[in-house]
Design an enzyme around this catalytic site. Structure first.
Site, short mmCIF file in Angstrom:
data_model
loop_
_atom_site.label_atom_id
_atom_site.label_comp_id
_atom_site.label_asym_id
_atom_site.label_seq_id
_atom_site.Cartn_x
_atom_site.Cartn_y
_atom_site.Cartn_z
N GLY A 286 2.03 -2.48 -22.39
CA GLY A 286 1.53 -3.85 -22.23
C GLY A 286 0.06 -3.92 -22.54
O GLY A 286 -0.51 -3.04 -23.19
N ASN A 287 -0.59 -4.97 -22.05
CA ASN A 287 -2.02 -5.13 -22.27
C ASN A 287 -2.65 -5.83 -21.07
O ASN A 287 -1.97 -6.13 -20.09
CB ASN A 287 -2.28 -5.91 -23.57
CG ASN A 287 -1.57 -7.25 -23.60
OD1 ASN A 287 -1.79 -8.10 -22.74
ND2 ASN A 287 -0.70 -7.43 -24.59
N ARG A 288 -3.96 -6.12 -21.17
CA ARG A 288 -4.70 -6.64 -20.03
C ARG A 288 -4.70 -8.16 -19.95
O ARG A 288 -5.42 -8.73 -19.13
CB ARG A 288 -6.15 -6.14 -20.08
CG ARG A 288 -6.31 -4.64 -19.91
CD ARG A 288 -7.80 -4.27 -19.82
NE ARG A 288 -7.99 -2.86 -19.54
CZ ARG A 288 -8.15 -1.93 -20.48
NH1 ARG A 288 -8.11 -2.29 -21.76
NH2 ARG A 288 -8.33 -0.68 -20.16
N SER A 289 -3.95 -8.84 -20.76
CA SER A 289 -3.98 -10.30 -20.76
C SER A 289 -3.56 -10.86 -19.39
O SER A 289 -2.59 -10.41 -18.79
CB SER A 289 -3.04 -10.86 -21.83
OG SER A 289 -3.00 -12.27 -21.77
N ALA B 4 -0.85 -12.73 -25.59
CA ALA B 4 -1.20 -11.44 -26.19
C ALA B 4 0.08 -10.61 -26.25
O ALA B 4 0.45 -9.93 -25.28
CB ALA B 4 -2.27 -10.74 -25.36
#
Length: 416
Positions: free
Chosen positions: A212-215, A280
């Protein structure tokens, strides 16, 4: 605030509803941001929250009558000096009196004098909100330039549930600040259908782990908030978010993976007038998903070697579907580019190249990294147009950036 940025004078009106206690949180939010807050309750509001509480929170004396402080012409001066005025909660009765131009207490007199942005946050039972008289009164206030928020849907007094709940205090305070910054939303998108993606997608490695990501989803939800206040019918396709409050009146469809989001967008896009891809999304996913937790060091299920395959490009696919006639030609499509610079190109140059590849109408470009954009309350970057234009978006709240983006959509032109 510094001498260069003196405290802004904000009047918080409070009317007599059960949600009056939430006004205390609005006052505190505005005060903690450095603003000078004056509370003007109706007499009935003091049946729910005492004057002493409002005085302690605001630092100003509280009165309800035009006959208080007559020597100071208080019923005129407060409205003249206000830079913003918000009424939270606004009952059906107060909305009716505002629509009629009444001035029979200090609050309504103040509103009649004020020339600053006015935000009205309704709170009442569903039947009152949907009553034809209230709907007409709300329309009148909006025609006069007041910002009347859509109430939230949720638990009301007693066992009732429905539209009529006061929006969250931070949503109200944020909208007041947006108006102070010169981005007061006009109620001009009534009948416009807006589709917004928000948050990050997650691609499962096993039942425990994911890519995943930090969005946080904050920018997407801010876009939805502004679109709702402009009168649009808003649907959010949301991945992972920071448990954000749902913008009043918006519909949220929760998804997990990029493919889930792609399916939802494909289903909803043909009926949308504006599509904003603020999510994102994960560009790649594991080629296989383990049915049980992967063990460190295990030869057959090693975490050291993960094969990835490419996810569908939701933005490019949506633009292509518009070219093919599957989505109306007049639908405005806005993309986002979260970029970092490298040895060959700046973040802006990478975003400009992305806009050319994707073929959308507008693109909001951000330079991301540790402590930048993702998860933050503020944003900055560049708004790129299909015509090659570049507009710098200076550091501002994500709500203000959202207003800037949707104002740019006006420039592209909405479908008739």
């Amino acid at each position: 605030m510094s001498e260069l940025n003196p405290p802004r004078k904000i009047v918080v009106g409070v009317s007599g509803g059960i949600a009056a206690y939430k006004a205390c949180h609005v006052i505190r939010d505005l005060k903690e941001a450095g603003d000078d807050v004056r509370v003007v309750p109706t007499p009935n509001a003091l049946n729910f929250v005492g004057a002493v509480t409002f005085e302690a929170l605001s630092g100003h004396r509280v009165s309800t009558s035009v006959f208080d402080a007559v020597d100071e012409v208080q019923h005129v001066r407060i409205g003249q000096e206000a830079q913003a005025l918000v009424i939270a909660p606004a009952t059906a009765d107060v909305i009716a009196r505002l629509a009629a131009g009444r001035a029979d207490d200090l609050l309504t007199s103040t509103v009649l004098v004020a020339t600053c942005p006015i935000v009205v946050a309704p709170a009442m039972h569903t039947e009152m909100w949907l009553n034809a008289a209230t709907r007409a009164n709300v329309a009148t206030l909006r025609e006069r330039g007041m910002i009347v928020m859509e109430p939230a849907h949720g638990r009301l007094t007693g066992k009732d549930t429905g539209p009529g709940r006061l929006p969250e205090p931070n949503q109200i305070a944020d909208l007041v600040r947006l108006a102070l910054d010169g981005h007061a939303p006009r109620f001009d998108w009534s009948g416009t259908k807006v589709l917004i993606t928000a948050g990050g997608t997650q691609e499962a490695l096993d039942p425990v782990r994911f890519l995943g990501n930090r969005s946080s989803g904050r920018q997407g939800y801010a876009l939805a908030e502004v679109a709702v206040q402009r009168g649009a019918e808003v649907t959010i396709v949301a991945g992972a978010t920071d448990k954000l409050p749902v913008p009043s009146g918006a519909t949220v469809i929760k998804v997990v993976s990029t493919r889930d989001m792609a399916d939802a967008v494909a289903r909803l896009a043909p009926e949308s007038d504006v599509i904003v891809m603020a999510a994102a999304v994960a560009d790649f996913r594991p080629a296989t998903q383990a049915g049980s937790k992967l063990k460190k060091g295990a030869d057959d299920q090693s975490l050291a070697r993960i094969e990835l395959i490419e996810n569908p490009d939701i933005l490019a696919t949506t633009v292509q579907r518009r070219r093919d006639g599957q989505i109306p030609a007049g639908t405005v499509i806005v993309g986002f580019a979260a970029e970092t610079g490298d040895a060959t190109h700046s973040a802006l140059e990478h975003a400009q190249a992305k806009l050319q590849r994707k073929g959308c109408d507008l693109m909001m470009a951000n330079e991301v990294g540790e402590g930048k954009v993702f998860g933050e309350a503020r944003n900055r970057g560049w708004l790129l147009g299909a015509d090659g234009s570049v507009t710098e978006v200076s550091d501002a709240s994500k709500l203000a950036v959202a207003a800037h983006i949707l104002e740019a959509v006006d420039g592209v032109g909405l479908p008739n």
